[in-house]
Design a protein around this motif. Structure first.
Motif, PDB file in Angstrom:
ATOM      1  N   LEU A   4       0.848  -1.187   0.000  1.00 35.83           N
ATOM      2  CA  LEU A   4       0.000   0.000   0.000  1.00 35.83           C
ATOM      3  C   LEU A   4       0.885   1.239   0.000  1.00 35.83           C
ATOM      4  O   LEU A   4       1.828   1.336   0.787  1.00 35.83           O
ATOM      5  CB  LEU A   4      -0.913   0.011   1.236  1.00 35.83           C
ATOM      6  CG  LEU A   4      -1.743  -1.255   1.478  1.00 35.83           C
ATOM      7  CD1 LEU A   4      -2.604  -1.075   2.709  1.00 35.83           C
ATOM      8  CD2 LEU A   4      -2.603  -1.580   0.275  1.00 35.83           C
ATOM      9  N   LEU A   5       0.572   2.166  -0.876  1.00 27.64           N
ATOM     10  CA  LEU A   5       1.321   3.413  -0.959  1.00 27.64           C
ATOM     11  C   LEU A   5       0.397   4.569  -0.609  1.00 27.64           C
ATOM     12  O   LEU A   5      -0.773   4.561  -0.957  1.00 27.64           O
ATOM     13  CB  LEU A   5       1.896   3.590  -2.369  1.00 27.64           C
ATOM     14  CG  LEU A   5       2.922   2.513  -2.810  1.00 27.64           C
ATOM     15  CD1 LEU A   5       3.351   2.758  -4.238  1.00 27.64           C
ATOM     16  CD2 LEU A   5       4.111   2.476  -1.875  1.00 27.64           C
ATOM     17  N   PRO A   6       0.893   5.563   0.158  1.00 26.98           N
ATOM     18  CA  PRO A   6       2.314   5.851   0.437  1.00 26.98           C
ATOM     19  C   PRO A   6       2.853   5.263   1.743  1.00 26.98           C
ATOM     20  O   PRO A   6       4.008   5.465   2.057  1.00 26.98           O
ATOM     21  CB  PRO A   6       2.317   7.369   0.538  1.00 26.98           C
ATOM     22  CG  PRO A   6       0.972   7.684   1.122  1.00 26.98           C
ATOM     23  CD  PRO A   6       0.024   6.666   0.557  1.00 26.98           C
ATOM     24  N   CYS A   7       2.037   4.551   2.531  1.00 20.59           N
ATOM     25  CA  CYS A   7       2.498   4.135   3.861  1.00 20.59           C
ATOM     26  C   CYS A   7       3.452   2.958   3.808  1.00 20.59           C
ATOM     27  O   CYS A   7       4.288   2.787   4.698  1.00 20.59           O
ATOM     28  CB  CYS A   7       1.299   3.792   4.735  1.00 20.59           C
ATOM     29  SG  CYS A   7       0.287   2.433   4.119  1.00 20.59           S
ATOM     30  N   SER A  50      -8.420  -4.980  -2.100  1.00 15.17           N
ATOM     31  CA  SER A  50      -9.507  -4.562  -2.983  1.00 15.17           C
ATOM     32  C   SER A  50     -10.707  -4.027  -2.237  1.00 15.17           C
ATOM     33  O   SER A  50     -11.587  -3.425  -2.843  1.00 15.17           O
ATOM     34  CB  SER A  50      -9.943  -5.742  -3.863  1.00 15.17           C
ATOM     35  OG  SER A  50     -10.440  -6.809  -3.062  1.00 15.17           O
ATOM     36  N   HIS A  51     -10.778  -4.203  -0.905  1.00 14.52           N
ATOM     37  CA  HIS A  51     -11.941  -3.771  -0.144  1.00 14.52           C
ATOM     38  C   HIS A  51     -11.681  -2.505   0.673  1.00 14.52           C
ATOM     39  O   HIS A  51     -12.558  -2.082   1.432  1.00 14.52           O
ATOM     40  CB  HIS A  51     -12.390  -4.884   0.816  1.00 14.52           C
ATOM     41  CG  HIS A  51     -12.986  -6.074   0.126  1.00 14.52           C
ATOM     42  ND1 HIS A  51     -12.221  -7.110  -0.361  1.00 14.52           N
ATOM     43  CD2 HIS A  51     -14.270  -6.380  -0.171  1.00 14.52           C
ATOM     44  CE1 HIS A  51     -12.991  -8.005  -0.913  1.00 14.52           C
ATOM     45  NE2 HIS A  51     -14.237  -7.596  -0.819  1.00 14.52           N
ATOM     46  N   VAL A  52     -10.515  -1.900   0.580  1.00 16.89           N
ATOM     47  CA  VAL A  52     -10.201  -0.747   1.416  1.00 16.89           C
ATOM     48  C   VAL A  52      -9.761   0.413   0.540  1.00 16.89           C
ATOM     49  O   VAL A  52      -9.207   0.234  -0.551  1.00 16.89           O
ATOM     50  CB  VAL A  52      -9.087  -1.088   2.442  1.00 16.89           C
ATOM     51  CG1 VAL A  52      -9.564  -2.163   3.397  1.00 16.89           C
ATOM     52  CG2 VAL A  52      -7.809  -1.537   1.756  1.00 16.89           C
ATOM     53  N   THR A  53     -10.038   1.629   1.014  1.00 17.37           N
ATOM     54  CA  THR A  53      -9.548   2.861   0.403  1.00 17.37           C
ATOM     55  C   THR A  53      -8.536   3.555   1.299  1.00 17.37           C
ATOM     56  O   THR A  53      -7.820   4.432   0.846  1.00 17.37           O
ATOM     57  CB  THR A  53     -10.703   3.821   0.115  1.00 17.37           C
ATOM     58  OG1 THR A  53     -11.412   4.079   1.334  1.00 17.37           O
ATOM     59  CG2 THR A  53     -11.653   3.207  -0.905  1.00 17.37           C
ATOM     60  N   ARG A  54      -8.510   3.178   2.576  1.00 13.79           N
ATOM     61  CA  ARG A  54      -7.506   3.647   3.523  1.00 13.79           C
ATOM     62  C   ARG A  54      -6.758   2.448   4.086  1.00 13.79           C
ATOM     63  O   ARG A  54      -7.295   1.349   4.137  1.00 13.79           O
ATOM     64  CB  ARG A  54      -8.138   4.435   4.679  1.00 13.79           C
ATOM     65  CG  ARG A  54      -8.659   5.819   4.269  1.00 13.79           C
ATOM     66  CD  ARG A  54      -9.275   6.527   5.472  1.00 13.79           C
ATOM     67  NE  ARG A  54      -9.698   7.873   5.161  1.00 13.79           N
ATOM     68  CZ  ARG A  54      -8.937   8.958   5.285  1.00 13.79           C
ATOM     69  NH1 ARG A  54      -7.708   8.825   5.769  1.00 13.79           N
ATOM     70  NH2 ARG A  54      -9.372  10.149   4.960  1.00 13.79           N
ATOM     71  N   CYS A  55      -5.552   2.679   4.512  1.00 16.03           N
ATOM     72  CA  CYS A  55      -4.770   1.589   5.089  1.00 16.03           C
ATOM     73  C   CYS A  55      -5.424   1.144   6.397  1.00 16.03           C
ATOM     74  O   CYS A  55      -5.613   1.966   7.306  1.00 16.03           O
ATOM     75  CB  CYS A  55      -3.337   2.030   5.343  1.00 16.03           C
ATOM     76  SG  CYS A  55      -2.324   0.752   6.136  1.00 16.03           S
ATOM     77  N   GLY A  75      -4.315   3.912   8.725  1.00 15.76           N
ATOM     78  CA  GLY A  75      -5.391   4.834   8.402  1.00 15.76           C
ATOM     79  C   GLY A  75      -5.078   5.849   7.332  1.00 15.76           C
ATOM     80  O   GLY A  75      -5.888   6.746   7.070  1.00 15.76           O
ATOM     81  N   VAL A  76      -3.929   5.756   6.662  1.00 15.01           N
ATOM     82  CA  VAL A  76      -3.546   6.731   5.635  1.00 15.01           C
ATOM     83  C   VAL A  76      -4.373   6.501   4.365  1.00 15.01           C
ATOM     84  O   VAL A  76      -4.654   5.356   3.994  1.00 15.01           O
ATOM     85  CB  VAL A  76      -2.040   6.608   5.331  1.00 15.01           C
ATOM     86  CG1 VAL A  76      -1.646   7.473   4.145  1.00 15.01           C
ATOM     87  CG2 VAL A  76      -1.231   7.000   6.545  1.00 15.01           C
ATOM     88  N   GLN A  77      -4.789   7.591   3.706  1.00 14.60           N
ATOM     89  CA  GLN A  77      -5.501   7.492   2.441  1.00 14.60           C
ATOM     90  C   GLN A  77      -4.572   6.898   1.375  1.00 14.60           C
ATOM     91  O   GLN A  77      -3.445   7.357   1.190  1.00 14.60           O
ATOM     92  CB  GLN A  77      -5.988   8.877   2.001  1.00 14.60           C
ATOM     93  CG  GLN A  77      -6.778   8.881   0.712  1.00 14.60           C
ATOM     94  CD  GLN A  77      -8.144   8.258   0.874  1.00 14.60           C
ATOM     95  OE1 GLN A  77      -8.761   8.396   1.909  1.00 14.60           O
ATOM     96  NE2 GLN A  77      -8.616   7.570  -0.139  1.00 14.60           N
TER      97      GLN A  77
END
Length: 613
Positions: A579-582, A592-597, A601-603
């Motif tokens: 996951l980017l940018p974290c 595929s089911h998330v928009t934030r980490c 919790g980073v977008q």
């Protein structure tokens, strides 16, 4: 005269236009200045508007409000939230009600160990269950400003009204962490509704469906034991199933309909039913009418009803009457063809894509009134007829699981009770034989099996799992049991443990320990429970210090390798996506089911595929 007036009006219009254009340019200049100031303030966060503050010249509240609107661009820093509260405390008396109302809906308080920003209305001073990311417990650092926070919407503890508000504020498709929080809220509401006089139908409840969307309970159905055999033979496009994490207890409390109540199985081609010779049926009827057989079946039903917590446990006269009725009604046929109808409009939902054509070929059939009981003898050879008779008897007796009574039809007459004892069927006493040690200090043999290693961030405890717990740091370990399956998404959170028979206590996760040898991916705690209970009762030789050191080293390596390669959310699939940018890693399904980490919790901006060597 008219020309003079016209000329005067033209001069006034020119002056007016000049004045308003000056105002517009001044407003645009002020707006640009404020925007530049906001960008400048964002640059030197976490001390944005307070770095150049003096006692005589505090920054205006409007600048702070515009800065809080840009909160999604902040780093989630508790220091920043603390400074904002300190500033609000100083100017609290000068704020208008409209200003306070705007603050209530802005996420500016760091929660969940600084992993996300939360609105004041989603925070509680006392919270015994993990509801992240929908709600969180207020950090002790904010307690000096708890009076202001309560004015902004922070609640003391979770109530029915607060739980309903949190549920209705959850929109869109739920990610795994949000789904877990919703399930915890539903369990809380179920417990509260049982102790209050508020019926569930008066509350505007919502439950997650199988696509993780929140919908009203009356629009869903759940798969009950009787309806589970319908699933493969019906077209489910006209049905909406509740999420499988919603237990049957919650479904019954919220009046979610059973699949067997909304789908009816009906005979098709009734006129073509062929009845074979009833030679084998005579022996089965004699068994059903035998008192020894009836006593043996009663023993099996009582044992299984305690394990499955079934509310339908017929007494012996009722069971005897039911078995006599089965003996008189049961018939054998060559073939059984059925159709499935969706009630109440009787829509044909039979799955036509199977190999049997437009109708379903069944092995046995029992109608809703239980006046027609048929068994197909033309089925496959790998299904004995006595097992089909056992399914019919289980259905009539109301057992949620098939009763293992098929062998009772094959044993000699008057030997059924002896066969039940030989089969060693699970009994209530044998399953619960370890409850007497709940709450007592660990035996020396079990102390060596306690895992004191650091557990992963996402930890699963299965229902019925035997664990070790202690009241305080450094205290003696005691036996406990997990009453309900739980998934922990934080390093330190509280959950329920059965600390003594019938006594449920909320304990922090750092004071709960697993026993060595429990497989968290089994989904069942039977093996672990039997191992721990046997170790409670059977004495063995103590391990040497070298053996304990070697076993601890091997287990640490195994745990480290599993935690490294497995997804921290589902704990089943390997990590293959960054996951980017974290930079946190998950499996592609959870990604595929998330928009934030879900970890920090980073977008998310994008994802990157990982390839292992």
């Amino acid at each position: 005269m008219g020309c003079i007036c016209s000329k005067g009006n033209e001069e006034n219009d020119v002056k007016s236009n000049t004045f308003f254009s000056g105002l517009e340019s001044a407003e645009s200049w002020i707006y640009e200045l404020q925007e530049k100031q906001i960008l400048l303030l964002l640059k030197d966060w976490p001390l944005p508007i307070f770095s150049k503050q003096t006692p005589d010249n505090p920054p205006p509240f409007t600048i702070l409000l515009k800065h809080l609107i840009q909160a999604n661009k902040w780093p989630t820093d508790e220091e920043a939230s603390f400074e904002v509260l300190k500033y609000i405390d100083k100017i609290w008396e000068t704020l208008y009600p409209s200003d306070i109302l705007e603050l209530q809906h802005l996420p500016f308080i760091a929660a969940d160990n600084g992993t996300r920003l939360a609105t004041p209305a989603s925070l509680f001073t006392h919270l015994s269950i993990n509801l992240s990311p929908l709600a969180s417990k207020l950090s002790p650092r904010y307690l000096p400003y708890v009076k202001i926070l309560k004015e902004l919407g922070v609640e003391d503890m979770l109530s029915i009204s607060c739980a309903m508000k949190i549920l209705h504020n959850s929109f869109g498709r739920l990610n795994p962490k949000q789904l877990h929080a919703v399930i915890e809220l539903l369990r809380f509401l179920c417990d509260k509704l049982q102790t209050s006089n508020i019926p569930s139908w008066e509350l505007e409840l919502v439950v997650p469906d199988d696509s993780c969307m929140l919908v009203p309970p009356n629009t869903c159905v759940y798969i009950d034991p009787y309806g589970s055999r319908y699933v493969d033979f019906i077209d489910s496009s006209n049905l909406r199933f509740v999420h499988h994490d919603v237990s049957e207890r919650l479904c019954l409390a919220f009046r979610i309909r059973k699949l067997s109540n909304v789908v009816m199985e009906e005979l098709d081609y009734v006129e073509h039913l062929e009845t074979p010779e009833e030679g084998s049926l005579v022996a089965i009827r004699q068994k059903l009418l035998s008192r020894q057989f009836q006593v043996a079946v009663s023993t099996v039903v009582n044992n299984f009803s305690r394990i499955t917590s079934s509310s339908t446990n017929p007494d012996f006269p009722t069971l005897q009457t039911s078995l006599v009725f089965v003996a008189k009604t049961l018939k054998f046929v060559q073939r059984i063809y059925t159709r499935f109808w969706l009630l109440p409009n009787f829509v044909d939902i039979t799955n036509v894509s199977n190999n049997f054509g437009s109708s379903q070929r069944a092995f046995y059939y029992v109608d809703r009134s239980r006046t027609c009981m048929l068994i197909a003898q033309g089925g496959p050879n790998y299904i004995p007829v006595v097992d089909l008779v056992a399914l019919v008897v289980s259905h009539v007796l109301g057992s949620p699981v098939p009763l293992p009574i098929g062998s009772l039809f094959l044993c000699p007459q008057d030997s059924e009770s002896a066969l039940v004892n030989i089969l060693r069927l699970p009994s209530h006493e044998r399953v619960m034989r370890g409850t007497g040690l709940l709450g007592k200090h660990l035996l020396s043999r079990d102390e060596m099996k306690v895992l004191h290693t650091v557990t992963p961030l996402v930890t699963l405890f299965a229902k019925g799992e035997i664990v070790a717990w202690r009241k305080r740091k450094g205290g003696k370990l005691r036996y406990g049991r997990i009453p309900e399956g739980v998934r922990l998404g934080q390093a330190f959170c509280r959950f329920n443990i059965e600390t003594s028979p019938g006594m449920i206590t909320t304990i922090i996760s750092s004071h709960v320990f697993r026993f060595r040898g429990f497989d968290r991916h089994q989904g069942s705690s039977t093996v672990k429970t039997d191992n721990i209970i046997s170790s409670m009762q059977v004495q063995g030789a103590n391990q040497t210090k070298q053996e304990k050191s070697e076993s601890a080293t091997i287990e640490a390596k195994t745990t480290s390798s599993q935690t490294t390669l497995q997804c921290r959310i589902c704990l089943t699939r390997e990590i293959d996506t960054t996951l980017l940018p974290c930079g946190h890693v998950l499996c592609c399904t959870c990604t595929s089911h998330v928009t934030r980490c879900p970890i920090c919790g980073v977008q998310l901006s994008k994802t990157m595929k990982l390839y292992w060597p």
